[in-house]
Design an enzyme around this catalytic site. Structure first.
Site, PDB file in Angstrom:
ATOM      1  NE  ARG A 139      -3.971  -1.932   0.006  1.00 19.22           N
ATOM      2  CZ  ARG A 139      -4.742  -2.437  -1.178  1.00 19.22           C
ATOM      3  NH1 ARG A 139      -4.442  -1.579  -2.499  1.00 19.22           N
ATOM      4  NH2 ARG A 139      -5.667  -3.007  -1.042  1.00 19.22           N
ATOM      5  CB  ALA A 167     -11.054  -5.681   0.117  1.00 19.33           C
ATOM      6  CD  GLU A 181     -12.192  -6.908  -6.295  1.00 19.31           C
ATOM      7  OE1 GLU A 181     -11.117  -7.060  -6.214  1.00 19.31           O
ATOM      8  OE2 GLU A 181     -12.608  -6.073  -7.231  1.00 19.31           O
ATOM      9  CD  GLU A 212      -7.968  -8.509  -3.729  1.00 18.65           C
ATOM     10  OE1 GLU A 212      -7.908  -8.697  -2.403  1.00 18.65           O
ATOM     11  OE2 GLU A 212      -8.099  -7.398  -4.127  1.00 18.65           O
ATOM     12  CD  GLU A 226      -5.394  -6.864  -7.518  1.00 16.91           C
ATOM     13  OE1 GLU A 226      -5.258  -7.347  -8.622  1.00 16.91           O
ATOM     14  OE2 GLU A 226      -6.239  -6.489  -6.896  1.00 16.91           O
TER      15      GLU A 226
END
Length: 190
Positions: A63, A75, A92, A96, A144
């Site tokens: 992040r 998320a 999602e 993910e 990701e």
């Protein structure tokens, strides 16, 4: 009796793909006015994926505002027009974590930072998990690309919160809500 706060004027500051920012001049309870910066966000879904061994699926993802990889739950933004939130959550989860869930229930709703943002998040509880077939898995790109996926016992995830290892607000809320719902044998679920 609550004072009716009214917007006197609005100045647009920024319009981006994920959020916009504006400044509202708002009437205050004492009759004065004050400027309030507002971040408008399209909202998000978060998924607590709980397996048969009472483990939750955590991801560790970079992040940039924090300049760190942090623990989170799967998320994503509500970025597909008119897509039902449960479908967004399932998408999602698959993108993910390479998992699907036979059962996805709404768990809790929260406003992440109501002092300056209208962001609204719905947290879902996903159970009866199974793997997405290898040929159908979503390619991970950008931030990701290096997601770490871990299954952690729910009680250990709660301990991670109290140690300060999990600080993402939606993850904290979702995990604590899951632990509480489990204590009631899921009777708190809608």
């Amino acid at each position: 009796m609550a004072f009716a706060h009214e917007t006197v004027s609005r100045t647009d500051r920024y319009q981006g793909a994920i959020f916009s920012v504006h400044t509202d001049e708002v009437t205050m309870s004492d009759g004065s006015t004050a400027d309030r910066d507002v971040v408008e966000n399209r909202g998000a879904v978060v998924v607590v994926a709980l397996d048969e061994q009472d483990r939750v699926v955590l991801i560790k993802q970079y992040r940039h505002p924090l300049r760190a990889h942090i623990w989170e739950l799967p998320a994503g933004l509500r970025d597909v027009e008119d897509e039902p939130e449960a479908i967004t959550a399932a998408r999602e989860l698959a993108e993910e974590t390479d998992l699907t869930a036979a059962r996805i229930d709404p768990l809790i709703d929260l406003h992440t930072s109501p002092g300056f943002s209208n962001e609204w998040v719905r947290v879902f509880l996903a159970r009866d998990l199974s793997a997405v077939p290898q040929a159908e898995r979503h390619p991970r790109e950008a931030e990701e690309a290096d997601i770490e996926i871990h299954r952690v016992p729910l009680d250990e995830a709660i301990a991670m919160i109290f140690r300060g290892d999990i600080t993402n607000a939606a993850a904290v809320a979702g995990l604590l809500a899951t632990a509480r719902a489990r204590e009631t044998n899921w009777t708190l679920l809608p």
